[in-house]
Design a protein around this motif. Structure first.
Motif, mmCIF file in Angstrom:
data_model
loop_
_atom_site.group_PDB
_atom_site.id
_atom_site.type_symbol
_atom_site.label_atom_id
_atom_site.label_comp_id
_atom_site.label_asym_id
_atom_site.label_seq_id
_atom_site.Cartn_x
_atom_site.Cartn_y
_atom_site.Cartn_z
ATOM 1 N N SER A 17 0.827 -1.224 0.000
ATOM 2 C CA SER A 17 0.000 0.000 0.000
ATOM 3 C C SER A 17 0.854 1.265 0.000
ATOM 4 N N GLU A 18 1.912 1.274 0.804
ATOM 5 C CA GLU A 18 2.748 2.477 0.887
ATOM 6 C C GLU A 18 3.376 2.807 -0.467
ATOM 7 N N ILE A 19 3.834 1.787 -1.167
ATOM 8 C CA ILE A 19 4.431 2.010 -2.490
ATOM 9 C C ILE A 19 3.361 2.477 -3.474
ATOM 10 N N MET A 20 2.187 1.869 -3.425
ATOM 11 C CA MET A 20 1.106 2.267 -4.329
ATOM 12 C C MET A 20 0.689 3.701 -4.060
ATOM 13 N N ASP A 21 0.608 4.092 -2.792
ATOM 14 C CA ASP A 21 0.249 5.476 -2.456
ATOM 15 C C ASP A 21 1.277 6.456 -3.016
ATOM 16 N N LYS A 22 2.548 6.099 -2.904
ATOM 17 C CA LYS A 22 3.601 6.970 -3.440
ATOM 18 C C LYS A 22 3.524 7.035 -4.962
ATOM 19 N N LEU A 23 3.258 5.901 -5.588
ATOM 20 C CA LEU A 23 3.108 5.870 -7.038
ATOM 21 C C LEU A 23 1.942 6.762 -7.477
ATOM 22 N N LYS A 24 0.829 6.677 -6.770
ATOM 23 C CA LYS A 24 -0.332 7.514 -7.098
ATOM 24 C C LYS A 24 -0.017 8.995 -6.912
ATOM 25 N N TYR A 25 0.769 9.325 -5.909
ATOM 26 C CA TYR A 25 1.183 10.705 -5.689
ATOM 27 C C TYR A 25 1.980 11.212 -6.895
ATOM 28 N N ILE A 26 2.962 10.406 -7.305
ATOM 29 C CA ILE A 26 3.792 10.776 -8.459
ATOM 30 C C ILE A 26 2.939 10.874 -9.716
ATOM 31 N N ALA A 27 2.037 9.922 -9.895
ATOM 32 C CA ALA A 27 1.163 9.921 -11.073
ATOM 33 C C ALA A 27 0.320 11.195 -11.124
ATOM 34 N N GLU A 28 -0.278 11.541 -9.988
ATOM 35 C CA GLU A 28 -1.109 12.754 -9.956
ATOM 36 C C GLU A 28 -0.263 13.989 -10.245
ATOM 37 N N TYR A 29 0.917 14.046 -9.679
ATOM 38 C CA TYR A 29 1.832 15.164 -9.928
ATOM 39 C C TYR A 29 2.159 15.270 -11.422
ATOM 40 N N SER A 30 2.267 14.120 -12.080
ATOM 41 C CA SER A 30 2.596 14.074 -13.511
ATOM 42 C C SER A 30 1.363 14.204 -14.405
ATOM 43 N N GLY A 31 0.178 14.265 -13.786
ATOM 44 C CA GLY A 31 -1.047 14.394 -14.580
ATOM 45 C C GLY A 31 -1.465 13.082 -15.239
ATOM 46 N N ARG A 32 -1.100 11.972 -14.605
ATOM 47 C CA ARG A 32 -1.433 10.661 -15.164
ATOM 48 C C ARG A 32 -2.189 9.837 -14.135
ATOM 49 N N SER A 33 -2.824 8.791 -14.623
ATOM 50 C CA SER A 33 -3.404 7.797 -13.727
ATOM 51 C C SER A 33 -2.274 6.900 -13.233
ATOM 52 N N ALA A 34 -2.543 6.144 -12.181
ATOM 53 C CA ALA A 34 -1.542 5.203 -11.688
ATOM 54 C C ALA A 34 -1.199 4.190 -12.775
ATOM 55 N N ASN A 35 -2.199 3.747 -13.519
ATOM 56 C CA ASN A 35 -1.964 2.783 -14.593
ATOM 57 C C ASN A 35 -1.001 3.348 -15.642
ATOM 58 N N LYS A 36 -1.232 4.586 -16.054
ATOM 59 C CA LYS A 36 -0.358 5.197 -17.072
ATOM 60 C C LYS A 36 1.040 5.463 -16.512
ATOM 61 N N GLU A 37 1.124 5.769 -15.218
ATOM 62 C CA GLU A 37 2.437 5.962 -14.603
ATOM 63 C C GLU A 37 3.223 4.656 -14.627
ATOM 64 N N ILE A 38 2.573 3.559 -14.287
ATOM 65 C CA ILE A 38 3.214 2.245 -14.340
ATOM 66 C C ILE A 38 3.627 1.916 -15.766
ATOM 67 N N GLU A 39 2.754 2.218 -16.725
ATOM 68 C CA GLU A 39 3.080 1.970 -18.135
ATOM 69 C C GLU A 39 4.327 2.755 -18.543
ATOM 70 N N GLN A 40 4.429 4.025 -18.137
ATOM 71 C CA GLN A 40 5.608 4.827 -18.467
ATOM 72 C C GLN A 40 6.873 4.252 -17.838
ATOM 73 N N LEU A 41 6.767 3.784 -16.602
ATOM 74 C CA LEU A 41 7.920 3.172 -15.946
ATOM 75 C C LEU A 41 8.377 1.912 -16.679
ATOM 76 N N ILE A 42 7.432 1.128 -17.136
ATOM 77 C CA ILE A 42 7.771 -0.094 -17.877
ATOM 78 C C ILE A 42 8.433 0.269 -19.204
ATOM 79 N N ILE A 43 7.901 1.273 -19.886
ATOM 80 C CA ILE A 43 8.493 1.712 -21.167
ATOM 81 C C ILE A 43 9.933 2.173 -20.940
ATOM 82 N N GLN A 44 10.162 2.950 -19.873
ATOM 83 C CA GLN A 44 11.519 3.417 -19.567
ATOM 84 C C GLN A 44 12.449 2.250 -19.234
#
Length: 75
Positions: A17-44
């Motif tokens: 949960s703590e990691i997911m919450d941090k991921l969601k924070y970063i995603a929101e900051y980047s203007g993305r959903s958590a799913n799209k943030e994960i997708e970008q990380l995988i692409i990188q």
């Protein structure tokens, strides 16, 4: 009418949960959903891997388990 299958495969991810919450924070900051943030990380990650090891090419020999056919049942 049932929903049409999605064009992209789905993958269930178990993450603390703590990691997911941090991921969601970063995603929101980047203007993305958590799913799209994960997708970008995988692409990188794939791009970094290919930079070191060369492009990943599928020549028919590698078939991911998720796409392989289940063994046929004996009648």
């Amino acid at each position: 009418m049932p929903n049409a299958p999605h064009k992209n495969p789905q993958y269930s991810l178990r993450i603390p949960s703590e990691i997911m919450d941090k991921l969601k924070y970063i995603a929101e900051y980047s203007g993305r959903s958590a799913n799209k943030e994960i997708e970008q990380l995988i692409i990188q990650h794939i791009a970094a891997w290919e930079k070191v090891h060369g492009p990943i090419l599928f020549d028919g020999e590698f078939i991911p388990r998720s796409r392989s056919k289940p063994p046929e049942e004996n009648p």
